[in-house]
Every structure is written in C-alpha cells, then in structure tokens.
Scaffold this active site. Structure first.
Site, mmCIF file in Angstrom:
data_model
loop_
_atom_site.group_PDB
_atom_site.id
_atom_site.type_symbol
_atom_site.label_atom_id
_atom_site.label_comp_id
_atom_site.label_asym_id
_atom_site.label_seq_id
_atom_site.Cartn_x
_atom_site.Cartn_y
_atom_site.Cartn_z
ATOM 1 C CG HIS A 1 -2.168 -0.928 0.760
ATOM 2 N ND1 HIS A 1 -2.227 -2.248 1.123
ATOM 3 C CD2 HIS A 1 -3.239 -0.699 -0.053
ATOM 4 C CE1 HIS A 1 -3.306 -2.791 0.584
ATOM 5 N NE2 HIS A 1 -3.936 -1.880 -0.132
ATOM 6 N NE ARG B 1 -6.568 0.474 -2.446
ATOM 7 C CZ ARG B 1 -6.013 0.485 -3.658
ATOM 8 N NH1 ARG B 1 -5.884 1.608 -4.315
ATOM 9 N NH2 ARG B 1 -5.576 -0.632 -4.207
ATOM 10 N NE ARG C 1 -11.460 -1.563 -0.854
ATOM 11 C CZ ARG C 1 -10.175 -1.829 -1.060
ATOM 12 N NH1 ARG C 1 -9.829 -2.754 -1.946
ATOM 13 N NH2 ARG C 1 -9.230 -1.171 -0.423
ATOM 14 C CD GLU D 1 -9.923 -7.974 -2.184
ATOM 15 O OE1 GLU D 1 -8.917 -7.339 -2.536
ATOM 16 O OE2 GLU D 1 -10.729 -7.528 -1.347
ATOM 17 C CG ASN E 1 -3.212 -4.784 -5.920
ATOM 18 O OD1 ASN E 1 -2.726 -4.920 -7.031
ATOM 19 N ND2 ASN E 1 -3.702 -3.642 -5.479
ATOM 20 C CG ASP E 2 -5.523 -8.377 -1.304
ATOM 21 O OD1 ASP E 2 -4.488 -8.600 -0.654
ATOM 22 O OD2 ASP E 2 -6.229 -7.372 -1.125
ATOM 23 N NE ARG F 1 -1.357 -5.780 -1.436
ATOM 24 C CZ ARG F 1 -2.545 -5.213 -1.625
ATOM 25 N NH1 ARG F 1 -3.644 -5.886 -1.372
ATOM 26 N NH2 ARG F 1 -2.646 -3.988 -2.049
ATOM 27 C CB CYS G 1 -9.990 -2.105 -9.057
ATOM 28 S SG CYS G 1 -10.322 -3.212 -7.685
HETATM 29 C C1 PEP Z 1 -6.601 -5.484 -4.711
HETATM 30 O O1 PEP Z 1 -6.445 -6.309 -3.812
HETATM 31 O O2 PEP Z 1 -6.261 -5.677 -5.891
HETATM 32 C C2 PEP Z 1 -7.208 -4.175 -4.417
HETATM 33 C C3 PEP Z 1 -7.471 -3.316 -5.368
HETATM 34 O O3 PEP Z 1 -7.421 -3.863 -3.104
HETATM 35 P P1 PEP Z 1 -6.281 -3.345 -2.118
HETATM 36 O O4 PEP Z 1 -5.051 -3.082 -2.917
HETATM 37 O O5 PEP Z 1 -6.792 -2.106 -1.465
HETATM 38 O O6 PEP Z 1 -6.131 -4.479 -1.173
HETATM 39 MG MG MG Z 2 -7.406 -6.023 -1.932
#
Ligand code: PEP
Ligand code: MG
Length: 598
Positions: free
Chosen positions: A199, A306, A342, A445, A468-469, A479, A516
């Site tokens: 993040h 977010r 979200r 995710e 991402n997740d 990650r 996303c």
């Molecule tokens: C993801 O997991 O791809 C996502 C967009 O959510 P975050 O990065 O906030 O976990």
């Molecule tokens: Mg995520």
C-alpha cells in the site's frame, strides 16, 4: 557529508514511475528501539547527559507544537487533542525525574536511561485491561520514539513538517505514516521494505511521486542531506551522482515530462481499440483531496475509492455524517460518472495503528480479521452500518455504487446485503433520500471467490477483480514482502485462469467486470486483461494516459488470440513475453518510455 564519497548505484523494486534528484531525509522513527546497548558514562559527565536529555525533551515539545500548528486547520478538535496529550507526556514529572535519577545512579547515557524508564511505563500501561489505557501506551511509545530520535540526532517522521523538498528514505514506512507525510515537501521515496503492490507503493503512485521499494543496502551508507537520484521506472537509486550523471537524468526527466504532458492532451479521447471496442478506464482514489484527478486525467469514473484511509490515524471512526460529506463530494465532482465506494478494508498491511476497531492482535493479519470479516464482527457492525448509511445518502447526489472487499463465500454476501437492506429501512425512517436501486458489487480477490464466481454472479451487480490480493492469496506470496517479490507474478497461469473463469461467469449472468488491482495500470498486462474480456480497468489516475494510448493502438481481436495463447502457457514469463511482444510491435516508443523512462 555522505559516508560514501563516490557515486554509488543501488537497485530496488521500481514501485512508482518518475525521476527525481534531490536531498535525502532519512526517517529514523521505525528503526529506533528501546533496547539500546548500555553505555556507561563518567561521573563528571552526569550533568552533560541530563542536559542532553532536557534538550531532547525541549526539541520534542517544539516539534509536537509545530505539527499541531501546521495541521490544525486540516483535522477536527478531537484529533488535535492528541497533540496536547503528547505534550503532557513530554512534561511528565515522574518520567523526567526517574530518567534523571537513573542516569545519576547507574551512570548511563541518557538514551539508555530514558529507554529503560519509558519501556517500563509502556509495559505496565499496555498490560492493563482497559482499552483506553492500552491506547495511552501507544501515545507514550510515539512520544518516546520522538525523544529517542532527538537524543540520537536522527530524524523522526515529524520533521517532515519542516519546509523544503526532500526525498524520503526509511527502512519501513507504513501506509498510515505515508499519509501523514507533507506531500508538498516530498519529492520521492526510497523504502527498505515493500514491493509493487504494497500500500505504500500504491500511495506513492497516488501522490505521483517516484518510488523505489525493497532496497535494504543503502541505509548504512546514506544520511540526511546527501544527494540522490531516484529512478522509479527502473528501480535505480544513485547516491552522490556526478554532475555528468545528474545531467543524464535531468534530460531523462525532461523527456518524461514532455511525454506525460502530451498524454494529458489526449485525456478526452475515447478509450477504444482499433476495431471499435470500448474499454472503460477508471481511477483508483485513496483520498477525497485527489478526486479532481478523475477530471485531470480523463477517467471514466472512480473504479475504486478506498474508504479505509478515512479511518487510518484516527482515534475514533469517522461519523456517518463525516463520511457522507466525503462521499457526496465524490459524487458531485464525478458528476454523472460512476463512483464505486468500497467499504472498509482495514487489515493486512493497512492496519489502523490506533486500533479503533475491536480487532485482535493477530499473528497473520493478511489471513485474519481483515475487511468484510472485521466489519461483520459483532462489535463493529454499527461502524459498518454508519458507513453504509453514508454511502446510501450520497447515492442521492450521483452515480454511486457500493462494493465489498475480501469476499470468500456466499454467506458473506448475504449478510452484507441484508445489512444494506436494514440500513435502507433506517434511511426511509429518517426520510433520507437514496438510490433505491444502488448497484452492489464485490471484489474478487480471493481464489475461493474466483472459483465460485458463477454463484456469486447471481447475487451481485458487478465484480471488481482485486489482483493485488488475488495474486497474493493464490501464489501464497505476501504482496508487501520484498524478499519474495520475484514470485509475485500477475501473469502466472493460475491467475490468468482465475480471471478467465470470473469473466466467463460474469458474462453468463450479464454483469460487468472490472480489474482494480495494480495489474490494470501496468501496460504489459493490459493486452492480456482486455483479451480475457474485462470491461473496465481501474488504476492510479496517472496511469490512465499511458494505458489509453496503448488501447487505442490495439486490435481487440488480436488480444483475444493472445489471451487464448497465454491461457495455455505453463509459466508466467511465457505469457508475459507474448504480451510484451505484441506491445513492442504496435507501440515500441510508447512502451520504452512508459517502462524505462526514456
Ligand atoms: C486489490 O487487492 O487488488 C485491491 C485493489 O485492493 P487493495 O489493494 O486495497 O487491497
Ligand atoms: Mg485487496
């Protein structure tokens, strides 16, 4: 004066593109610990040590007052009161006299004496059962870090309040610390931990600042004031660059600026393939302050807002009314464009340091009470409902949609939807207007959600794939862990297969599907995602221009063939190479500059 006299090159993980040259500020707060080696002093130096201790306390007070003054217009009076409680800790008579007595009796350095005394306080207070007292121990810890940093002559996060642009170097920087940095004075980041989807990287991209992450070996060789170059395209950091090197990078920086400004002139062009397929390009937004970016960069809307950043660094959850004001602003700035809000995704690396939720200290936060799981726990339902009410009320002012993170099973969807229905009733009772047909979507995710996408598609209006997740949980790769970043491969066959499965399920049930995660904004993956049939890509706003330029050169039909071939690949690099090959054929110059910066 730098510890290294000559030009030195380091390589880390390129996490946010761009180039910057400037002076470094080494943030020390995270590296300070309370277990410093005992340093014995001579009796004749007691007064000197006590004097240094008092000077550090004075400096700490000045810093806290400075920050308070600086941000008082940006936060509410309740949050501002934290600074008063911090000032009281610095003035605490018992803490001061115990430290001074420790120095005198044990003949130790002031750092060691203070660490021993304050550590004992923290241990006692944090072991008390009352939540309030546990939170106070965090405040003491915060202040103690600041005092220790001043005793050691290191910088602390608070020094970011000082004027002047600088490149931030820190062994670790949590998302909550990143959002506290003064954006206007920050030129870029070099961080010891993290990788492309942590993040902190996402926030650096939102701030449009170059960042190199996962770079350990620079810290023993650099100190505040040193000049460095950060190349966020390639992950290169250069300490003590020669004039010649600086000129090369200045030229590269200029070339970049010209290229990215030219993209801005294309912001109103349609995101359409050469054979007429429209791929919607939306923006990921972390803060209401950045919402204008959707117009600056020509986004189709907000594909992911977010909301957890409204909670991070707060002592109390923001009220429903406060959140409503934020969401209404999003709706108004977006005009009729869609805005996907979200619900809270706290947990993982986005831990609320103040623990405003009734969350436990868990061994493995990425697999623990994160996101929807946290919201559905008994003690947190009201906070969750307050947020849903704020979203519903804001839906009367624009095209707002609601999205739930970290879904793993149908039951979670049923529960959340029934909570939405309860809150709709409450809105009716209060006479609040809202969009009765508000679209409800979920993030895909987790591998489990992807594999039951057929069932999930029956009960929601849209999917947004959080790669991402999804990559983290499918490949079992943290990650944000730089040590295993090489295994974090979004084009891994398992990921492509899961995305394909999700898109097919969505098509069968005629719902739309977006991506996303950071994969959506990475040009190399764009042909694969389009070819797999994703309808929308949502990314950091500055990535929209480059991605659109590529889409406008691509033929949909070709990407579908590419995706079919990629699905047959046995390893991530084969699939990625197919995509790269296509891109180098259709847009070689664009790809060169987007990925290498020149
Ligand atoms: C993801 O997991 O791809 C996502 C967009 O959510 P975050 O990065 O906030 O976990
Ligand atoms: Mg995520």
């Amino acid at each position: 004066m730098s510890k290294v006299q000559y030009e030195t090159l380091y390589h880390g993980i390129p996490a946010s593109s761009g180039i910057t040259i400037g002076a470094v500020l080494v943030l020390g707060s995270k590296s300070l610990d309370f277990n410093d080696a005992k340093t014995i002093i001579l009796e004749e130096n007691i007064d000197k040590e006590i004097y240094s201790f008092q000077a550090a306390l004075k400096k700490t007070k000045e810093q806290i007052s400075d920050i308070k003054e600086k941000i008082k217009s940006q936060i509410n009076s309740r949050d501002l009161a934290i600074f008063d409680s911090h000032l009281l800790i610095v003035d605490d008579r018992a803490l001061i006299s115990e430290t001074e007595n420790f120095i005198t009796e044990h003949l130790t350095s002031s750092e060691y004496a203070f660490s021993q005394v304050v550590n004992r306080y923290i241990k006692i207070i944090s072991s008390l059962p009352e939540k309030y007292m546990q939170e106070r121990s965090k405040d003491i810890e915060d202040v103690a870090h600041r005092v220790l940093a001043n005793l050691k002559g290191e910088s602390c996060l608070c020094e970011d309040a000082l004027p002047g642009q600088r490149i931030i170097l820190a062994k670790d920087l949590t998302p909550s610390e990143t959002v506290l940095l003064d954006k206007d004075n920050t030129q870029g980041f070099v961080i010891g931990t993290g990788s492309q989807t942590s993040h902190t990287a996402i926030l650096a991209r939102a701030m449009k600042l170059p960042a190199v992450l996962g770079l350990h070996n620079i810290f023993s060789e650099v100190q505040s004031g040193d000049i460095i170059i950060v190349d966020g395209f390639t992950g290169t950091v250069i300490l003590n660059p020669t004039e010649e090197t600086q000129n090369i990078y200045l030229e590269k920086e200029l070339k970049n600026e010209v290229f990215f400004s030219s993209l801005l002139t294309e912001k109103d062009m349609t995101s359409e393939t050469t054979d007429g397929h429209i791929i919607k390009l939306a923006a990921n937004v972390e803060s209401v302050d950045d919402v204008e970016d959707i117009n600056t960069y020509g986004a189709y809307g907000i594909g992911l807002f977010r909301t957890e950043y409204l909670f991070i660094n707060k002592d109390q959850p923001p009220s429903s009314e406060e959140q409503f004001v934020v969401f209404k602003k999003l709706a108004q700035v977006a005009k009729k464009k869609p805005v996907v809000i979200r619900t809270i995704d706290i947990g993982g690396d986005k831990l609320s340091e103040k623990n405003i939720f009734n969350s436990l200290n868990e061994q493995n936060p990425f697999l623990g009470s994160r996101a929807i799981r946290l919201c559905l726990q008994d003690g947190n339902i009201q906070v969750f409902k307050d947020q849903i009410m704020a979203i519903l009320r804001a839906s009367a002012f624009g095209n707002i949609k609601i999205m739930f993170p970290m879904i793993t099973c149908l039951d979670e969807v049923y529960k959340t939807k029934s909570i939405v229905n309860e809150v709709k009733q409450e809105c009716d009772e209060h006479g609040f207007l809202y969009n009765k047909k508000i679209e409800i979507g979920i993030m895909i995710e987790t591998p489990s959600a992807a594999m039951i996408a057929d069932h999930l598609a029956e009960v929601v209006d849209f999917f947004s794939i959080g790669t991402n997740d999804l990559v983290q949980y499918t490949l079992a790769v943290d990650r944000s862990n730089e040590n295993v970043a090489y295994l974090y491969q979004p084009s891994h066959p398992s990921i492509l297969k899961l995305i394909d499965q999700v898109v097919q399920a969505a098509r069968r049930k005629k719902i739309w599907v977006s991506v996303c995660g950071e994969m959506a904004g990475n040009p190399f993956f764009v042909p694969l995602l389009i070819g797999l049939g994703v309808n929308e890509l949502s990314m950091s706003p500055a990535s929209i221009g480059p991605v659109k330029r590529i889409i406008r050169k691509i033929e949909m039909y070709e990407t579908e063939i590419l995706a079919k071939e990629a699905l047959l690949c046995s390893c991530a690099s084969d699939a990625l190479n197919l995509s790269k090959e296509m891109l180098y054929n259709i847009a070689p110059e664009t790809i060169e500059i987007i990925t290498k910066g020149s």
